[in-house]
Every structure is written in structure tokens, then in C-alpha cells.
Motif scaffolding. Structure first.
Motif, PDB file in Angstrom:
ATOM      1  N   LYS A   1      -5.487  97.127 166.699  1.00 34.27           N
ATOM      2  CA  LYS A   1      -5.887  98.360 167.384  1.00 34.27           C
ATOM      3  C   LYS A   1      -4.681  99.152 167.882  1.00 34.27           C
ATOM      4  CE  LYS A   1     -10.406  96.774 168.672  1.00 34.27           C
ATOM      5  NZ  LYS A   1     -11.458  96.791 169.666  1.00 34.27           N
TER       6      LYS A   1
ATOM      7  N   PHE B   1      -2.772  99.911 172.799  1.00 33.23           N
ATOM      8  CA  PHE B   1      -4.225 100.150 172.869  1.00 33.23           C
ATOM      9  C   PHE B   1      -4.741 100.230 174.301  1.00 33.23           C
ATOM     10  CE2 PHE B   1      -8.563  98.352 173.040  1.00 33.23           C
ATOM     11  CZ  PHE B   1      -9.233  99.364 172.352  1.00 33.23           C
TER      12      PHE B   1
ATOM     13  N   LYS C   1     -12.110 106.268 172.824  1.00 34.90           N
ATOM     14  CA  LYS C   1     -12.175 104.791 172.869  1.00 34.90           C
ATOM     15  C   LYS C   1     -13.476 104.355 173.523  1.00 34.90           C
ATOM     16  CE  LYS C   1      -7.303 103.756 173.122  1.00 34.90           C
ATOM     17  NZ  LYS C   1      -6.223 103.225 173.940  1.00 34.90           N
TER      18      LYS C   1
END
Length: 174
Positions: free
Chosen positions: A160, A164, A172
Motif C-alpha cells: 500500500k 500509507f 482511503k
């Protein structure tokens, strides 16, 4: 290179989990027969998920076959040792083989007797009989890799993205 060796494994789910650990740590898996299951067992495949296709695996008919083909540093994981796994040296030049026995009986005693100086144990509470085999393998290989400074293993998130959790994004979903 590092190697995991299963001597007479009996439970397919343990072996499947160990296969997954071997792929994640770039570790070659060796299995010494007899096995208590078929490699086609659905429980083993389920535990190994899609990692099995990337596994480096070698199967041997017996201990003598394995030993004759694999020189290197042996580390026998057993309850019958006074040396802990973290006291062993996994940094010496050459291949390191971490050996684990059958879930019910461990490594055959005749093999252990011939390799007493190479036996290690994972400390545990006195009233405990044993740890799960796949957990024991994970503890062993990660200590080995830690001492080797995690060669070729990624130290940041790649699936990711490295940042992330620290990047703000309205797209997200958590």
C-alpha cells in the motif's frame, strides 16, 4: 542461505503455514519423509494460500538422504537442550539449516544424540509441554534473520506504499 527442515511433519495446516513463512522470508523448505499427509491435502493448501507456487521445496526419503546432500550449519530445535535459540550463532559463513521434528514426538532421539552441540530450545513456562510447530519455526527463522540483519527482506510497506499510514487522503478507507 537459510533453510527450514521438517522431519516427519504430521499436521498439514502447520506445514502450510510454514510454507507461507518460508516464501515470506525467502527460505528454502526441506521435508523429510514420512509425512502424515499428502502435499495435495486441502488443509495444507488452504494454510499455504497462493504462496505455495513461489515455494522452494525439496523432499527427501529419509534423514540419511537429507544429511548427505546438505552440508552446513545445523540448528536442531528441541526441548532437550540447555542452549537457547537466541544464543546460537546464525551469522557464520555458509548455509544454516533450522531443523524441526514431528508435532507429537519431535526430532528422533538418535539424530539429536549425534548432534548434541547443535541443539537449541525456545524457553517457555515449566508447565508447558510444547509450542505449535509453525510458531516455533517463525520464532527460529526470524532470530536467524535478525542476526543476519534481515538480508534481502523489505523493511517498509510495499503493498500500500511506504507512507500509507502517515499520508492524508480522502480516498482511503480504513
Amino acid at each position: 542461505m537459510n533453510h527450514i527442515v521438517l522431519i516427519h511433519p504430521a499436521i498439514p495446516q502447520n506445514t502450510g503455514n510454514i510454507m507461507r513463512t518460508c516464501v515470506a522470508t525467502n527460505t528454502h523448505l526441506h521435508i523429510i519423509k514420512p509425512m502424515g499427509f499428502s502435499l495435495d491435502d486441502k488443509h495444507m493448501k488452504r494454510a499455504g494460500l497462493d504462496y505455495i507456487k513461489d515455494l522452494k521445496l525439496t523432499i527427501y526419503e529419509d534423514w540419511e538422504d537429507f544429511e548427505s546432500k546438505n552440508p552446513g550449519h545445523y540448528h536442531f530445535y528441541t526441548r532437550y537442550s540447555n542452549q537457547t535459540y537466541s544464543e546460537a550463532n546464525y551469522t557464520e559463513e555458509g548455509d544454516h539449516y533450522l531443523l524441526f521434528g514431528h508435532e507429537h514426538d519431535g526430532i528422533p532421539h538418535d539424530i539429536l544424540r549425534a548432534h548434541l552441540e547443535e541443539c537449541v530450545r525456545i524457553p517457555m513456562y515449566a508447565d508447558s509441554r510444547s509450542l505449535n510447530l509453525s510458531n516455533t519455526v517463525a520464532i527460529g527463522i526470524y532470530e536467524c534473520l535478525r542476526q543476519q540483519d534481515f538480508p534481502d527482506l523489505v523493511r517498509h510497506e510495499v503493498q500500500k506504499g511506504e507512507h500509507f499510514l502517515t499520508e492524508e487522503s480522502e480516498t482511503k478507507r480504513y
